[in-house]
Design a protein around this motif. Sequence first.
Motif, PDB file in Angstrom:
ATOM      1  N   THR A 143       0.691  -1.172  -0.133  1.00 27.16           N
ATOM      2  CA  THR A 143      -0.026   0.130   0.003  1.00 27.16           C
ATOM      3  C   THR A 143       1.024   1.264  -0.061  1.00 27.16           C
ATOM      4  N   LYS A 169       2.286  -5.185   3.581  1.00 23.81           N
ATOM      5  CA  LYS A 169       3.421  -4.350   3.662  1.00 23.81           C
ATOM      6  C   LYS A 169       2.929  -2.802   3.252  1.00 23.81           C
ATOM      7  N   ASN A 201      10.946   0.775   1.673  1.00 25.30           N
ATOM      8  CA  ASN A 201      11.092   0.855  -0.010  1.00 25.30           C
ATOM      9  C   ASN A 201      12.019  -0.174  -0.390  1.00 25.30           C
ATOM     10  N   SER A 221       2.530   3.820  -7.014  1.00 24.57           N
ATOM     11  CA  SER A 221       2.597   4.447  -8.538  1.00 24.57           C
ATOM     12  C   SER A 221       2.597   3.591  -9.528  1.00 24.57           C
ATOM     13  N   THR A 224       6.125   1.907 -10.037  1.00 29.23           N
ATOM     14  CA  THR A 224       6.297   0.733  -9.158  1.00 29.23           C
ATOM     15  C   THR A 224       5.472  -0.334  -9.584  1.00 29.23           C
ATOM     16  N   LEU A 243      -3.302   2.306  -9.545  1.00 33.97           N
ATOM     17  CA  LEU A 243      -1.996   3.221 -10.032  1.00 33.97           C
ATOM     18  C   LEU A 243      -2.505   4.421  -9.993  1.00 33.97           C
ATOM     19  N   GLU A 372       1.425  13.576 -13.205  1.00 32.02           N
ATOM     20  CA  GLU A 372       0.500  13.514 -11.887  1.00 32.02           C
ATOM     21  C   GLU A 372       1.260  14.460 -10.743  1.00 32.02           C
TER      22      GLU A 372
HETATM   23  P1  NAD Z   1       4.946   4.047  -4.762  1.00 35.35           P
HETATM   24  O1  NAD Z   1       4.516   3.177  -6.048  1.00 35.35           O
HETATM   25  O2  NAD Z   1       6.378   4.682  -4.583  1.00 35.35           O
HETATM   26  O3  NAD Z   1       4.858   2.862  -3.244  1.00 35.35           O
HETATM   27  C1  NAD Z   1       3.790   1.983  -3.080  1.00 35.35           C
HETATM   28  C2  NAD Z   1       4.207   0.895  -2.376  1.00 35.35           C
HETATM   29  O4  NAD Z   1       5.101   0.157  -3.278  1.00 35.35           O
HETATM   30  C3  NAD Z   1       4.919   1.192  -1.161  1.00 35.35           C
HETATM   31  O5  NAD Z   1       4.485   0.324  -0.040  1.00 35.35           O
HETATM   32  C4  NAD Z   1       6.389   0.967  -1.298  1.00 35.35           C
HETATM   33  O6  NAD Z   1       7.287   0.687  -0.470  1.00 35.35           O
HETATM   34  C5  NAD Z   1       6.124  -0.213  -2.349  1.00 35.35           C
HETATM   35  N1  NAD Z   1       7.226  -0.557  -3.417  1.00 35.35           N
HETATM   36  C6  NAD Z   1       8.265   0.033  -3.719  1.00 35.35           C
HETATM   37  N2  NAD Z   1       9.049  -0.428  -4.660  1.00 35.35           N
HETATM   38  C7  NAD Z   1       8.569  -1.580  -4.863  1.00 35.35           C
HETATM   39  C8  NAD Z   1       9.152  -2.877  -5.551  1.00 35.35           C
HETATM   40  N3  NAD Z   1       9.963  -2.755  -6.496  1.00 35.35           N
HETATM   41  N4  NAD Z   1       8.200  -3.966  -5.573  1.00 35.35           N
HETATM   42  C9  NAD Z   1       7.130  -3.777  -4.578  1.00 35.35           C
HETATM   43  N5  NAD Z   1       6.415  -2.746  -3.713  1.00 35.35           N
HETATM   44  C10 NAD Z   1       7.329  -1.847  -3.988  1.00 35.35           C
HETATM   45  O7  NAD Z   1       3.824   4.870  -4.387  1.00 35.35           O
HETATM   46  P2  NAD Z   1       3.415   6.057  -3.448  1.00 35.35           P
HETATM   47  O8  NAD Z   1       4.187   7.284  -3.903  1.00 35.35           O
HETATM   48  O9  NAD Z   1       3.482   5.479  -2.007  1.00 35.35           O
HETATM   49  O10 NAD Z   1       1.868   6.347  -3.628  1.00 35.35           O
HETATM   50  C11 NAD Z   1       1.498   7.378  -4.473  1.00 35.35           C
HETATM   51  C12 NAD Z   1       0.786   6.709  -5.639  1.00 35.35           C
HETATM   52  O11 NAD Z   1       0.002   6.003  -5.530  1.00 35.35           O
HETATM   53  C13 NAD Z   1       0.277   8.085  -6.714  1.00 35.35           C
HETATM   54  O12 NAD Z   1       0.826   7.590  -7.996  1.00 35.35           O
HETATM   55  C14 NAD Z   1      -1.377   7.678  -6.688  1.00 35.35           C
HETATM   56  O13 NAD Z   1      -1.924   8.033  -7.729  1.00 35.35           O
HETATM   57  C15 NAD Z   1      -0.942   6.073  -6.425  1.00 35.35           C
HETATM   58  N6  NAD Z   1      -2.404   5.693  -5.835  1.00 35.35           N
HETATM   59  C16 NAD Z   1      -3.276   4.983  -6.720  1.00 35.35           C
HETATM   60  C17 NAD Z   1      -4.736   4.563  -6.081  1.00 35.35           C
HETATM   61  C18 NAD Z   1      -5.462   3.821  -6.814  1.00 35.35           C
HETATM   62  O14 NAD Z   1      -6.374   3.309  -6.154  1.00 35.35           O
HETATM   63  N7  NAD Z   1      -5.449   3.880  -8.119  1.00 35.35           N
HETATM   64  C19 NAD Z   1      -4.722   5.020  -4.647  1.00 35.35           C
HETATM   65  C20 NAD Z   1      -3.699   5.584  -3.999  1.00 35.35           C
HETATM   66  C21 NAD Z   1      -2.705   6.105  -4.509  1.00 35.35           C
END
Ligand code: NAD
Length: 472
Positions: A143, A169, A201, A221, A224, A243, A372
């Motif tokens: 998440t 996680k 991360n 994102s 990711t 995403l 974004e």
């Molecule tokens: P992020 O992608 O940086 O991180 C999300 C999660 O992924 C974190 O728990 C992180 O530790 C984990 N992560 C990082 N690298 C990874 C890997 N290689 N493998 C597996 N997991 C890994 O996103 P963020 O910056 O925490 O959140 C913001 C983004 O989330 C924005 O783009 C937003 O639009 C998106 N978002 C989407 C929704 C939806 O429902 N579509 C909802 C909320 C947020």
Amino acid sequence: MDRQFRMLIDGELVDGASTFDVVNPATAESFARCPKADEALIDRAVVAAKRAFPEWAARPVEERAALVSKIADSLEARAGEFASLLTSEQGKPLDQAMYEVMGSVFTLRAFAEMRIETKTLKDEGGHTVIEHRTPLGVVAAITPWNFPIILVMNKMGPALVTGNTMVIKPAPTTPLTTLLLGEICAEVLPAGVVNVVCDQNDLGHVLTGHPDVAKVAFTGSTATGKKVMAAAAAGVKRVTLELGGNDAAIVLDDVDAKFAAQKIYGSAMTNAGQICVATKRAYVPQAMYDDFCDEIAKLANAAVVDDGSKQGTTVGPIQNKMQYDKVNALLDDARTRGTVIAGGEPIDRPGYFIAPTIVRDLDDDAPLVREEQFGPVLPVLKYTDIDDVIARANDTDMGLGGTVWGKDLARANAVAMRIDTGTVWVNQYLAIDANIPFRGAKQSGLGGELGEAGLHEYTQPHIINSVALEDA
Ligand code: NAD
């Protein structure tokens, strides 16, 4: 904060291999320590979830649903504690934090009511074909930091009701409310059914690549999400990807400018704009453009930007330094291309604060329009032709949500039908409901959450096709 936080592995609240600081974004200072897993602890969590799976999956659904309801009850009983911790780690104003916590309670309760019925596909002369839906096994739920608790529920509700076990996680900048949820799970659930682990991360790949993880439910994102999908490919794991988005709001020419400005302000600035389905660009008819800009600028100027724990705060800080720097970079660029009509000035205080900012007169190719921003900075763009503005709204790889504002509902709905996203709200915003499916088009997602469709995502079809033998 003196409070100790522990991870949940195999029914035990455990320390990490190390710890790291959790920063309050309203002060930029550490206020708690979070346990950090290592690869061995993550493996232990997956092994525990795998071990717990057969017994959990074999329980009657009513029993599983009753335990999910019990988690909701415990969460509700501790709502104040969760909301206050959520404000400290995430930054959102306390009333919005309470809304997220109570939304989490409602989401769990909604899933506890949902059932998947078996389907009889054929029943003729001793030949029956029955479609059952069976759970997948161990689900890894990963998440982000913008809605750290409710986004866990969108996964936990359906995963548990349908008989899966989990390793959750959270994001490293907002892990604490998920660890608190782990305490509730430790009291309510059999050992191993839910496990909570934390990283910085750096250990997500251990989960997505683990051979005993059957499905990855990911919100975060798009960048990711692509890595998650690639990692899952090796084991042909199921994935749900929620995403990023770049949602457009389209104002039609029969709507009142002041009304549209109020609604779009709410849609763009709630949670300091850090919502996947926040309005990230607004398109307004030329004839109404100046009035709309004036009205939305007034609202932005009236915002109370402060620590979310202070009563009266309407906009809290950006959740973390990296995002704060990203939004500021987009704003600095936008300043050279357009006109800032509200906000935009640095706020001289500790913490990651950006006041609600409105930028007008930008071209569509400005990074603030194309990317974004995920922060409280909204570009307002003008249009003269409806077909053209629909094409502009759709000219993106993203396809999460969007809004249309118009008095003539048939016309507004017809415009909504032409927006290439998973959801379009007409004359309302952020109307997310556990009973309504939510999913992204294009690069905003794969699969989806919520609603009955969201429940199905945690199951696979199991067809029993049988023919009765005739008496010899
Ligand atoms: P992020 O992608 O940086 O991180 C999300 C999660 O992924 C974190 O728990 C992180 O530790 C984990 N992560 C990082 N690298 C990874 C890997 N290689 N493998 C597996 N997991 C890994 O996103 P963020 O910056 O925490 O959140 C913001 C983004 O989330 C924005 O783009 C937003 O639009 C998106 N978002 C989407 C929704 C939806 O429902 N579509 C909802 C909320 C947020």
